[in-house]
Design a protein around this motif. Structure first.
Motif, PDB file in Angstrom:
ATOM      1  N   ALA A 175      25.102  13.512  24.518  1.00 25.22           N
ATOM      2  CA  ALA A 175      24.898  12.075  24.756  1.00 25.22           C
ATOM      3  C   ALA A 175      26.206  11.401  25.172  1.00 25.22           C
ATOM      4  N   ALA A 176      27.316  11.795  24.526  1.00 22.97           N
ATOM      5  CA  ALA A 176      28.611  11.205  24.857  1.00 22.97           C
ATOM      6  C   ALA A 176      29.037  11.594  26.277  1.00 22.97           C
ATOM      7  N   ARG A 177      28.804  12.859  26.660  1.00 21.30           N
ATOM      8  CA  ARG A 177      29.159  13.289  28.022  1.00 21.30           C
ATOM      9  C   ARG A 177      28.315  12.559  29.064  1.00 21.30           C
ATOM     10  N   LEU A 178      27.046  12.328  28.728  1.00 19.07           N
ATOM     11  CA  LEU A 178      26.178  11.587  29.643  1.00 19.07           C
ATOM     12  C   LEU A 178      26.710  10.183  29.879  1.00 19.07           C
ATOM     13  N   LEU A 179      27.098   9.483  28.812  1.00 20.08           N
ATOM     14  CA  LEU A 179      27.635   8.135  28.963  1.00 20.08           C
ATOM     15  C   LEU A 179      28.926   8.139  29.774  1.00 20.08           C
ATOM     16  N   ASP A 180      29.772   9.149  29.560  1.00 23.23           N
ATOM     17  CA  ASP A 180      31.016   9.251  30.333  1.00 23.23           C
ATOM     18  C   ASP A 180      30.707   9.369  31.822  1.00 23.23           C
ATOM     19  N   GLU A 181      29.741  10.209  32.166  1.00 24.49           N
ATOM     20  CA  GLU A 181      29.420  10.388  33.575  1.00 24.49           C
ATOM     21  C   GLU A 181      28.773   9.138  34.153  1.00 24.49           C
ATOM     22  N   LEU A 182      27.949   8.468  33.371  1.00 20.51           N
ATOM     23  CA  LEU A 182      27.330   7.236  33.850  1.00 20.51           C
ATOM     24  C   LEU A 182      28.391   6.176  34.152  1.00 20.51           C
ATOM     25  N   ARG A 183      29.408   6.087  33.311  1.00 20.21           N
ATOM     26  CA  ARG A 183      30.494   5.133  33.564  1.00 20.21           C
ATOM     27  C   ARG A 183      31.200   5.466  34.879  1.00 20.21           C
ATOM     28  N   GLU A 184      31.484   6.750  35.082  1.00 14.77           N
ATOM     29  CA  GLU A 184      32.200   7.163  36.287  1.00 14.77           C
ATOM     30  C   GLU A 184      31.373   6.883  37.543  1.00 14.77           C
ATOM     31  N   ILE A 185      30.102   7.259  37.521  1.00  8.71           N
ATOM     32  CA  ILE A 185      29.256   7.049  38.697  1.00  8.71           C
ATOM     33  C   ILE A 185      29.038   5.558  38.941  1.00  8.71           C
ATOM     34  N   SER A 186      28.945   4.776  37.866  1.00  7.72           N
ATOM     35  CA  SER A 186      28.725   3.335  38.030  1.00  7.72           C
ATOM     36  C   SER A 186      29.882   2.677  38.759  1.00  7.72           C
ATOM     37  N   LEU A 187      31.095   3.204  38.604  1.00  3.07           N
ATOM     38  CA  LEU A 187      32.240   2.682  39.341  1.00  3.07           C
ATOM     39  C   LEU A 187      32.242   3.181  40.782  1.00  3.07           C
ATOM     40  N   GLN A 188      31.943   4.459  40.959  1.00  2.00           N
ATOM     41  CA  GLN A 188      31.926   5.025  42.310  1.00  2.00           C
ATOM     42  C   GLN A 188      30.859   4.368  43.179  1.00  2.00           C
ATOM     43  N   ARG A 189      29.675   4.117  42.597  1.00  2.00           N
ATOM     44  CA  ARG A 189      28.536   3.596  43.359  1.00  2.00           C
ATOM     45  C   ARG A 189      28.365   2.092  43.187  1.00  2.00           C
ATOM     46  N   SER A 190      29.333   1.419  42.609  1.00  2.00           N
ATOM     47  CA  SER A 190      29.176  -0.002  42.295  1.00  2.00           C
ATOM     48  C   SER A 190      28.783  -0.823  43.520  1.00  2.00           C
ATOM     49  N   VAL A 191      27.860  -1.739  43.327  1.00  2.00           N
ATOM     50  CA  VAL A 191      27.444  -2.632  44.412  1.00  2.00           C
ATOM     51  C   VAL A 191      28.552  -3.610  44.779  1.00  2.00           C
ATOM     52  N   LEU A 192      29.570  -3.747  43.935  1.00  2.00           N
ATOM     53  CA  LEU A 192      30.686  -4.642  44.222  1.00  2.00           C
ATOM     54  C   LEU A 192      31.724  -4.000  45.131  1.00  2.00           C
ATOM     55  N   ARG A 193      31.718  -2.683  45.204  1.00  2.00           N
ATOM     56  CA  ARG A 193      32.748  -1.977  45.972  1.00  2.00           C
ATOM     57  C   ARG A 193      32.634  -2.329  47.453  1.00  2.00           C
ATOM     58  N   GLY A 194      33.752  -2.781  48.031  1.00  2.00           N
ATOM     59  CA  GLY A 194      33.771  -3.142  49.439  1.00  2.00           C
ATOM     60  C   GLY A 194      33.124  -4.475  49.765  1.00  2.00           C
ATOM     61  N   GLN A 195      32.746  -5.244  48.739  1.00  2.00           N
ATOM     62  CA  GLN A 195      32.102  -6.534  48.964  1.00  2.00           C
ATOM     63  C   GLN A 195      33.108  -7.672  48.830  1.00  2.00           C
ATOM     64  N   VAL A 196      32.730  -8.829  49.362  1.00  2.00           N
ATOM     65  CA  VAL A 196      33.477 -10.068  49.144  1.00  2.00           C
ATOM     66  C   VAL A 196      32.673 -10.892  48.149  1.00  2.00           C
ATOM     67  N   VAL A 197      33.281 -11.222  47.014  1.00  2.00           N
ATOM     68  CA  VAL A 197      32.557 -11.957  45.979  1.00  2.00           C
ATOM     69  C   VAL A 197      33.361 -13.170  45.533  1.00  2.00           C
ATOM     70  N   GLY A 198      32.650 -14.181  45.132  1.00  2.00           N
ATOM     71  CA  GLY A 198      33.269 -15.366  44.545  1.00  2.00           C
ATOM     72  C   GLY A 198      32.773 -15.511  43.120  1.00  2.00           C
ATOM     73  N   LEU A 199      33.575 -16.148  42.293  1.00  2.00           N
ATOM     74  CA  LEU A 199      33.187 -16.337  40.898  1.00  2.00           C
ATOM     75  C   LEU A 199      32.646 -17.743  40.701  1.00  2.00           C
ATOM     76  N   ALA A 200      31.738 -18.124  41.577  1.00  2.00           N
ATOM     77  CA  ALA A 200      31.072 -19.426  41.471  1.00  2.00           C
ATOM     78  C   ALA A 200      29.649 -19.249  41.942  1.00  2.00           C
ATOM     79  N   TYR A 201      28.756 -20.104  41.478  1.00  2.00           N
ATOM     80  CA  TYR A 201      27.337 -19.959  41.808  1.00  2.00           C
ATOM     81  C   TYR A 201      26.719 -21.328  41.999  1.00  2.00           C
ATOM     82  N   SER A 202      26.095 -21.539  43.174  1.00  2.00           N
ATOM     83  CA  SER A 202      25.462 -22.816  43.449  1.00  2.00           C
ATOM     84  C   SER A 202      23.949 -22.740  43.402  1.00  2.00           C
ATOM     85  N   GLY A 203      23.392 -21.507  43.409  1.00  2.00           N
ATOM     86  CA  GLY A 203      21.947 -21.345  43.427  1.00  2.00           C
ATOM     87  C   GLY A 203      21.399 -21.073  44.806  1.00  2.00           C
TER      88      GLY A 203
END
Length: 488
Positions: free
Chosen positions: A175-203
Motif C-alpha cells: 500500500a505504501a509503495r502504491l501511494l509513492d508511485e501515485l504521488r510520482e505519476i501525479s506530478l509527471q501527469r499533472s494537468v498544471l504542467r505546462g499551463q498558465v494559471v492564475g490564483l484568482a477566480y471570477s466564475g
C-alpha cells in the motif's frame, strides 16, 4: 385525559423518539445487488475489515492529478474496475474503515450497497475538462496484490476540506509503495504542467479550486517594440538559462533567477511578459497580481514541483516597498523574499517581476543577487519606437508613411498604450462616418487626443503633461526625446 408523565419522563421519551427517527432517516432500503462488504470480500478473498486502511490527504486543486495517476496504475491490471457506494447522504460522512465493517458492527457496518460511481467535471486546461471520480472505489491488483482505493473529492459542505485517497490492502508495504508511485505519476501527469494559471477566480474561466487556467499568449518578437537589445537580454536570461540547465547544474551553477522589468506605466512591461510566456510553452506559469500577490509562497511551491516554471509578480512595488518608508512589520514582503530564497539553487524557476515605481522597491529585493539578478528598464518609446508602434497597430494600408512619421514626431513622451489608443480612435472616427480609415482620420484623432480637453485621457494613458505633448517640453524627456529615465 390528563398527562401524568413528569418533565424528565417526557424529555427521555422525546430523546428516544429522536434517536429512532435518526436511525430511520439514515436507513436506505437495500437493493437486490450485493453489498460493498460482499464485493470487497470477493475481491480480496478475505474479510476486508481485518485489513488496515492507509489514507492520503490531497489538496483539492491536485485531486484530478491523482485521479489520472490512479487510472494509469489501475489500467495495468486487465481486470480492474470501478464501483460506486450507495447509502444516501450518510456515505459522505463515513471513512472507508467504517464502510467495510461486517453487518451489525459499528454504526456503518454492512449497510452500504453498491451503486454508480460519482463523477465530477474538473477543469484540466483553458478549454478542457475531465470527468474524474468524485466518490468511488477502484479495484485492481498492484504488484500481484489485490487493492481497493477509495477516491473522494473534497466537499467543505460535508466537512471535508481536502480530497482523500484511502487504500485498502492486505499488505501494508505494498500500500505504501502504491501511494509513492501515485504521488510520482501525479506530478509527471499533472494537468498544471505546462499551463498558465492564475490564483484568482471570477466564475467565468475554467478553474479548479482557486486555480484559474489562462490561455497562453501568442505574441511574436516583432510585436514587441523595445529599444534595440532590450528584449534579447530578457529572453536570453529567462530562456537561455533554461536551455542550458543541464550543463549549468553539472558545473554547480544555480538555475533559479529573478528578472525585474521597470519603467513607467504603459511602456510595454506586461507586453514583454506576454511574449516571454509565448516562447516558453514547456514552462508552467503562475501569474500573481493585486490581491493574489499574497499567495507567492504557494506559487513558489507549485513552480518548484512543476519546473521548469515562471512566477510572474505584476506591480510588485505594491508589496515590496522599502522598509524605510513605513514602520512596522511587512509580512508579505518577507514572504516574497522567503519564497525566492527558499527554492533550491537547482530549481529551474524564474521570478519575473514588474514595477512602475522602481524607487519604491525594497533594496534587498531589487539588488541582492539570488533574488533579482537582472534589472531591465522598459522605457517610453523614442520616435523610432513610436513609429514602429503605429505601424504595428495600424490596419494594413490604412495610413501613409508620411502621416505615420508625422504622428510619431508629434507624440513625444507618450506610451505604447497611447499609440494603440490613437489608432483605435482614428478607426472609430472613420467607422462613424461610414468610411475606410485614412490619413485625415489619424490626424484628426491625434489633434483631439492632444487637445487640452483630453488632459485626463492622456494621464490615464500614462502621459504626464507639461503643456501639450509634441507642442511643449515634456519634463521626462531626455535629450534624445525618448522620455526614458534610468534609476538603477
Amino acid at each position: 385525559m390528563p398527562d401524568m408523565t413528569t418533565g424528565d419522563e417526557r424529555t427521555a421519551l422525546l430523546d428516544q423518539l429522536k434517536q429512532l427517527w435518526e436511525l430511520v432517516g439514515g436507513h436506505e432500503v437495500r437493493a437486490g445487488g450485493p453489498a460493498l462488504v460482499e464485493e470487497l470480500t470477493g475481491h480480496f478473498g478475505s474479510a476486508p475489515h481485518e485489513m488496515a486502511v492507509l489514507t492520503e490527504e490531497v489538496a483539492n486543486h491536485r485531486f484530478v492529478d491523482f485521479d489520472i495517476a490512479l487510472e494509469v496504475v489501475a489500467a495495468r491490471d486487465a481486470g480492474h474496475r470501478a464501483i460506486g457506494i450507495g447509502g444516501g447522504e450518510s456515505r459522505y460522512h463515513h471513512n472507508f474503515s467504517d464502510m467495510i465493517q461486517p453487518p451489525g458492527v459499528g454504526f456503518g457496518g454492512g449497510r452500504f450497497p453498491l451503486a454508480q460511481v460519482d463523477y465530477a467535471n474538473v477543469a484540466t486546461g483553458p478549454d478542457t475538462e475531465r470527468a474524474a471520480i468524485a466518490f468511488g472505489i477502484r479495484l485492481f491488483r498492484y504488484a500481484g496484490v489485490p487493492v481497493a482505493v477509495l477516491l473522494r473529492k473534497a466537499n467543505p459542505y460535508r466537512g471535508r476540506g481536502s480530497a482523500t485517497l484511502e487504500v485498502l490492502c492486505p499488505d501494508q508495504p505494498t500500500a505504501a509503495r502504491l501511494l509513492d508511485e501515485l504521488r510520482e505519476i501525479s506530478l509527471q501527469r499533472s494537468v498544471l504542467r505546462g499551463q498558465v494559471v492564475g490564483l484568482a477566480y471570477s466564475g467565468y474561466e475554467q478553474a479548479e479550486e482557486g486555480l484559474t487556467f489562462i490561455a497562453r499568449p501568442n505574441l511574436t518578437a516583432d510585436q514587441v517594440i523595445l529599444p534595440e537589445g532590450v528584449l534579447e537580454r530578457v529572453v536570453d536570461h529567462v530562456v537561455g538559462i533554461a536551455a542550458h540547465a543541464e550543463m549549468l547544474a553539472a558545473h554547480g551553477q544555480h538555475l533559479k533567477r529573478g528578472v525585474l522589468l521597470f519603467g513607467p506605466p504603459g511602456s510595454g512591461k506586461t507586453h514583454t511578459v506576454r511574449h516571454l510566456l509565448s516562447i516558453t510553452p514547456g514552462h508552467t506559469v503562475v501569474l500573481l497580481a493585486g490581491d493574489t500577490l499574497r499567495f507567492v509562497g504557494l506559487a513558489a511551491k507549485l513552480a518548484r514541483a512543476m519546473q521548469p516554471a515562471i512566477v510572474v509578480l505584476e506591480d510588485c512595488d505594491l508589496i515590496a516597498e522599502d522598509r524605510d518608508m513605513h514602520h512596522g512589520a511587512k509580512p508579505l514582503l518577507f514572504e516574497v523574499l522567503d519564497a525566492m530564497d527558499g527554492l533550491d539553487a537547482d530549481a529551474d524557476v524564474t521570478f519575473l517581476l514588474t514595477t512602475n515605481r522602481v524607487e519604491a522597491m525594497e533594496r534587498a529585493l531589487a539588488q541582492r543577487p539570488g533574488r533579482v539578478d537582472l534589472a531591465v528598464e522598459v522605457p517610453l518609446p523614442d520616435e523610432a519606437g513610436r513609429l514602429a508602434l503605429l505601424r504595428l497597430y495600424a490596419p494594413v494600408g490604412a495610413f501613409g508613411e508620411e502621416v505615420l512619421a508625422e504622428t510619431a514626431a508629434r507624440t513625444a513622451g507618450t506610451t505604447a498604450s497611447f499609440s494603440k489608443e490613437l489608432i483605435r480612435r482614428a478607426v472609430l472616427a472613420a467607422a462613424k462616418e461610414g468610411l475606410q480609415p485614412s490619413d485625415a482620420h489619424l490626424r484628426g484623432a491625434n489633434d483631439v487626443i492632444l487637445a487640452d480637453g483630453e488632459r485626463l485621457s492622456r494621464a490615464l494613458l500614462g502621459v504626464q503633461d507639461s503643456g501639450v505633448p509634441g507642442n511643449g517640453a515634456d519634463p521626462r524627456a531626455t535629450p534624445d526625446g525618448s522620455g526614458s529615465f534610468h534609476l538603477i
